[in-house]
Design a protein around this motif. Structure first.
Motif, PDB file in Angstrom:
ATOM      1  N   SER A 166     -21.321  66.129 138.634  1.00 16.56           N
ATOM      2  CA  SER A 166     -21.755  67.457 139.043  1.00 16.56           C
ATOM      3  C   SER A 166     -21.767  68.285 137.986  1.00 16.56           C
ATOM      4  O   SER A 166     -20.817  68.763 137.447  1.00 16.56           O
ATOM      5  CB  SER A 166     -21.185  68.067 140.302  1.00 16.56           C
ATOM      6  N   GLY A 167     -23.264  68.866 137.633  1.00 14.50           N
ATOM      7  CA  GLY A 167     -23.012  70.070 136.475  1.00 14.50           C
ATOM      8  C   GLY A 167     -22.698  69.558 135.189  1.00 14.50           C
ATOM      9  O   GLY A 167     -22.425  70.032 134.215  1.00 14.50           O
ATOM     10  N   HIS A 168     -23.201  68.283 134.838  1.00 15.84           N
ATOM     11  CA  HIS A 168     -22.944  67.536 133.743  1.00 15.84           C
ATOM     12  C   HIS A 168     -23.898  68.492 132.564  1.00 15.84           C
ATOM     13  O   HIS A 168     -24.827  69.106 132.753  1.00 15.84           O
ATOM     14  CB  HIS A 168     -24.016  66.314 133.542  1.00 15.84           C
ATOM     15  N   PRO A 169     -23.066  68.622 131.363  1.00 17.04           N
ATOM     16  CA  PRO A 169     -23.410  69.321 130.252  1.00 17.04           C
ATOM     17  C   PRO A 169     -24.794  69.134 129.971  1.00 17.04           C
ATOM     18  O   PRO A 169     -25.651  69.998 129.564  1.00 17.04           O
ATOM     19  CB  PRO A 169     -22.359  69.315 129.206  1.00 17.04           C
ATOM     20  N   ALA A 170     -25.302  68.006 129.749  1.00 13.93           N
ATOM     21  CA  ALA A 170     -26.269  67.657 129.264  1.00 13.93           C
ATOM     22  C   ALA A 170     -27.548  67.872 130.071  1.00 13.93           C
ATOM     23  O   ALA A 170     -28.715  68.324 129.922  1.00 13.93           O
ATOM     24  CB  ALA A 170     -26.714  66.096 128.865  1.00 13.93           C
ATOM     25  N   ALA A 171     -27.443  67.845 131.396  1.00 10.07           N
ATOM     26  CA  ALA A 171     -28.338  68.091 132.497  1.00 10.07           C
ATOM     27  C   ALA A 171     -28.458  69.592 132.741  1.00 10.07           C
ATOM     28  O   ALA A 171     -29.745  70.078 132.760  1.00 10.07           O
ATOM     29  CB  ALA A 171     -27.864  67.570 133.832  1.00 10.07           C
ATOM     30  N   CYS A 172     -27.448  70.355 132.256  1.00  9.96           N
ATOM     31  CA  CYS A 172     -27.650  71.776 132.516  1.00  9.96           C
ATOM     32  C   CYS A 172     -28.136  72.269 131.243  1.00  9.96           C
ATOM     33  O   CYS A 172     -29.182  73.291 131.489  1.00  9.96           O
ATOM     34  CB  CYS A 172     -26.148  72.432 132.442  1.00  9.96           C
ATOM     35  N   VAL A 173     -27.924  71.842 130.164  1.00 14.53           N
ATOM     36  CA  VAL A 173     -28.814  72.124 128.907  1.00 14.53           C
ATOM     37  C   VAL A 173     -30.458  71.912 129.134  1.00 14.53           C
ATOM     38  O   VAL A 173     -31.282  72.746 129.030  1.00 14.53           O
ATOM     39  CB  VAL A 173     -28.417  71.566 127.647  1.00 14.53           C
ATOM     40  N   ALA A 174     -30.699  70.862 129.665  1.00 18.26           N
ATOM     41  CA  ALA A 174     -32.044  70.365 130.043  1.00 18.26           C
ATOM     42  C   ALA A 174     -32.481  71.558 131.027  1.00 18.26           C
ATOM     43  O   ALA A 174     -33.803  71.929 130.819  1.00 18.26           O
ATOM     44  CB  ALA A 174     -32.112  68.780 130.585  1.00 18.26           C
ATOM     45  N   GLY A 175     -31.945  71.801 132.152  1.00 21.46           N
ATOM     46  CA  GLY A 175     -32.302  72.790 133.033  1.00 21.46           C
ATOM     47  C   GLY A 175     -32.611  73.898 132.439  1.00 21.46           C
ATOM     48  O   GLY A 175     -33.654  74.712 132.516  1.00 21.46           O
ATOM     49  N   LEU A 176     -31.686  74.590 131.613  1.00 22.09           N
ATOM     50  CA  LEU A 176     -31.877  75.688 131.020  1.00 22.09           C
ATOM     51  C   LEU A 176     -33.123  75.817 129.915  1.00 22.09           C
ATOM     52  O   LEU A 176     -33.813  76.740 130.029  1.00 22.09           O
ATOM     53  CB  LEU A 176     -30.559  76.078 129.995  1.00 22.09           C
ATOM     54  N   LYS A 177     -33.451  74.793 129.205  1.00 19.58           N
ATOM     55  CA  LYS A 177     -34.431  74.730 128.536  1.00 19.58           C
ATOM     56  C   LYS A 177     -35.690  74.676 129.391  1.00 19.58           C
ATOM     57  O   LYS A 177     -37.073  75.218 128.748  1.00 19.58           O
ATOM     58  CB  LYS A 177     -34.390  73.399 127.616  1.00 19.58           C
ATOM     59  N   ALA A 226     -32.089  69.781 122.223  1.00 21.20           N
ATOM     60  CA  ALA A 226     -31.063  70.680 123.006  1.00 21.20           C
ATOM     61  C   ALA A 226     -30.127  69.676 123.777  1.00 21.20           C
ATOM     62  O   ALA A 226     -28.892  70.181 123.627  1.00 21.20           O
ATOM     63  CB  ALA A 226     -31.769  71.718 124.036  1.00 21.20           C
ATOM     64  N   VAL A 227     -30.511  68.687 124.397  1.00 27.35           N
ATOM     65  CA  VAL A 227     -29.515  67.909 125.032  1.00 27.35           C
ATOM     66  C   VAL A 227     -28.821  67.163 124.035  1.00 27.35           C
ATOM     67  O   VAL A 227     -27.464  67.028 124.244  1.00 27.35           O
ATOM     68  CB  VAL A 227     -30.333  66.723 125.864  1.00 27.35           C
ATOM     69  N   ALA A 228     -29.439  66.765 122.616  1.00 25.89           N
ATOM     70  CA  ALA A 228     -28.556  65.870 121.629  1.00 25.89           C
ATOM     71  C   ALA A 228     -27.602  66.740 121.245  1.00 25.89           C
ATOM     72  O   ALA A 228     -26.416  66.512 121.150  1.00 25.89           O
ATOM     73  CB  ALA A 228     -29.513  65.482 120.669  1.00 25.89           C
ATOM     74  N   GLU A 229     -27.859  68.300 121.032  1.00 29.84           N
ATOM     75  CA  GLU A 229     -27.080  69.018 120.435  1.00 29.84           C
ATOM     76  C   GLU A 229     -25.640  69.538 121.253  1.00 29.84           C
ATOM     77  O   GLU A 229     -24.625  69.419 121.004  1.00 29.84           O
ATOM     78  CB  GLU A 229     -27.746  70.171 120.051  1.00 29.84           C
ATOM     79  N   GLN A 230     -26.106  69.557 122.615  1.00 28.46           N
ATOM     80  CA  GLN A 230     -25.016  69.652 123.571  1.00 28.46           C
ATOM     81  C   GLN A 230     -23.897  68.445 123.816  1.00 28.46           C
ATOM     82  O   GLN A 230     -22.980  68.378 123.676  1.00 28.46           O
ATOM     83  CB  GLN A 230     -25.510  69.728 125.099  1.00 28.46           C
ATOM     84  N   LEU A 231     -24.595  67.179 123.604  1.00 30.59           N
ATOM     85  CA  LEU A 231     -23.680  66.049 123.586  1.00 30.59           C
ATOM     86  C   LEU A 231     -22.683  65.980 122.186  1.00 30.59           C
ATOM     87  O   LEU A 231     -21.661  65.462 122.303  1.00 30.59           O
ATOM     88  CB  LEU A 231     -24.496  64.654 123.848  1.00 30.59           C
TER      89      LEU A 231
END
Length: 413
Positions: free
Chosen positions: A296-307, A62-67
């Motif tokens: 703050s609110g980095h996209p990769a971190a947010c996707v990790a949190g959602l997953k 999920a993180v890779a796809e977001q990146l």
């Protein structure tokens, strides 16, 4: 390069000591060191972070796809979908009206943000004299200057010169001591009381059952904000989504990190209730809280949190944490009868085995090394062994940890 780690200056590690173990891989509840040793990880990555266990490829995917889609966009005046989604998902699971999520990159930054929110709140309502903080002995609130100023671990405070003014600590879980301190300092000078639901790094000290409710009531009477530092306790560590749920308390501000992303990507958050947040809202569009971090609110971190939230709910890991935590407390309690053990403490998936003797720190280090040689990773900290497993631990995993530790401690008795 001098030192055991060459160019790498490691945190909380002796640069001149022996070469530290190097972890090269993780899989489920195990990690592997560079010499091929496979260790059952009863520390969740060392500091209670990796709540889902190691090697969760769906988080990595999920993180890779977001990146590949969007690697970064500053949130200063802009947003992106994943940040909004994660903020909503977190707010939906917090106690009470803790509905406003400010993302940071770590627990230390989350504490710093919460302290700024508290001071800023009182300034916004015209009571700018309320700048001080009261916290507890043994409390840990990160390593930024604000965090060590309110922290109650002496070893983290020495060596850095003057700290933030207006910060004092009282004996942990002594409600009378807290009331005396608030009266002595005058609540008109105090912005907030800050504490952990269960003190973690300071030695795993759960509070008396009604303590946090008494603190909440006292803060209300004295008109002082309450900040709960849930960096360790949050996201299921105590068998509930947050420690506030466990102890029936809604703070004004709450911090989170660690389990927020299961440490797959660094992230933290300060989460404010309506009372605090709403005084900052300016319909004219000015920047009410002049604070933030580049990531703050980095996209990769947010996707990790959602997953992570998706996995927690799909696998029922909050309930599993509660059940396994009860079993852990029952089993770890059996070590209390060993002569070398001074005390056993714990709550949920947090436990500490304090050792006795003239030099407990040396004994703890020796015990930790022997337990590790037997294939189990626990944490050596001051006078105690720390045990805080991933929520994916089974009863058999708990048995192995306790049986291994018990055999070592019996040899040392």
């Amino acid at each position: 390069m001098s030192g055991a780690t060459g160019a790498l200056w490691m945190p909380f590690t002796s640069a001149g000591g022996s070469r530290p173990p190097v972890v090269v891989a993780g899989d489920g509840n195990y990690v592997v060191t560079d010499d091929g040793t496979r260790l059952l990880d009863a520390t969740a990555g060392g500091v209670a972070c990796v709540i889902l266990g190691h090697g969760r490829t769906e988080i990595a995917d999920a993180v890779a796809e977001q990146l590949r889609t969007l690697e970064y966009h500053c949130l200063f005046g802009y947003s992106h979908p994943r940040a909004r989604e994660l903020a909503e998902a977190v707010a939906d699971r917090t106690p009470g009206d803790l509905n406003h999520v400010f993302f940071t990159n770590s627990g230390s930054e989350a504490v710093e943000t919460a302290m700024k929110m508290a001071r800023g709140y009182w300034r916004r309502v015209g009571r700018g004299s309320k700048t001080g903080f009261v916290s507890l002995h043994r409390g840990y609130h990160g390593m930024n200057f604000g965090g060590i100023s309110v922290g109650g671990l002496t070893e983290n405070r020495t060596g850095f010169g003057p700290l933030l003014e207006g910060c004092t600590q009282v004996p942990a879980h002594d409600i009378d001591a807290l009331e005396r301190e608030l009266a002595y300092r005058d609540p008109s000078t105090i912005a907030a009381v800050i504490m952990e639901p269960v003190q973690a790094a300071g030695g795993v000290y759960p509070p008396p059952e009604d303590y946090l409710c008494q603190v909440r009531a006292m803060c209300d009477r004295k008109d002082v904000l309450l900040v709960l530092d849930e960096v360790v306790c949050g996201f299921g560590r105590l068998g509930h989504w947050f420690g506030g749920h466990r102890y029936g308390v809604v703070p004004d501000i709450m911090t989170a990190a660690k389990g927020l992303t299961s440490a797959y990507v660094p992230m933290g958050a300060a989460i404010a209730g309506n009372r605090v947040h709403d005084v900052f809202v300016d319909s004219e569009g000015s920047i009410e809280l002049m604070h933030g971090y580049t990531y703050s609110g980095h996209p990769a971190a947010c996707v990790a949190g959602l997953k992570v939230i998706e996995i927690i709910e799909r696998e029922g890991l909050v309930d599993q944490s509660r059940l396994t935590g009860r079993y852990l407390q029952d089993r770890i309690g059996t070590l209390g009868s060993l002569p070398v053990v001074a005390e056993v403490r714990g709550e949920g998936m947090l436990a500490a085995v304090e050792l006795a003797g003239d030099n407990p720190a040396s004994l703890v280090a020796e015990a930790q090394q022997r337990i590790q040689s037997a294939g189990v990773l626990v944490r050596a900290q001051a006078d105690h062994l720390g045990i805080y497993p991933p929520f994916t631990f089974t009863a058999a995993d708990v048995d192995r940890v306790v049986d291994t530790a018990g055999a070592v401690l019996e040899e040392l008795s």
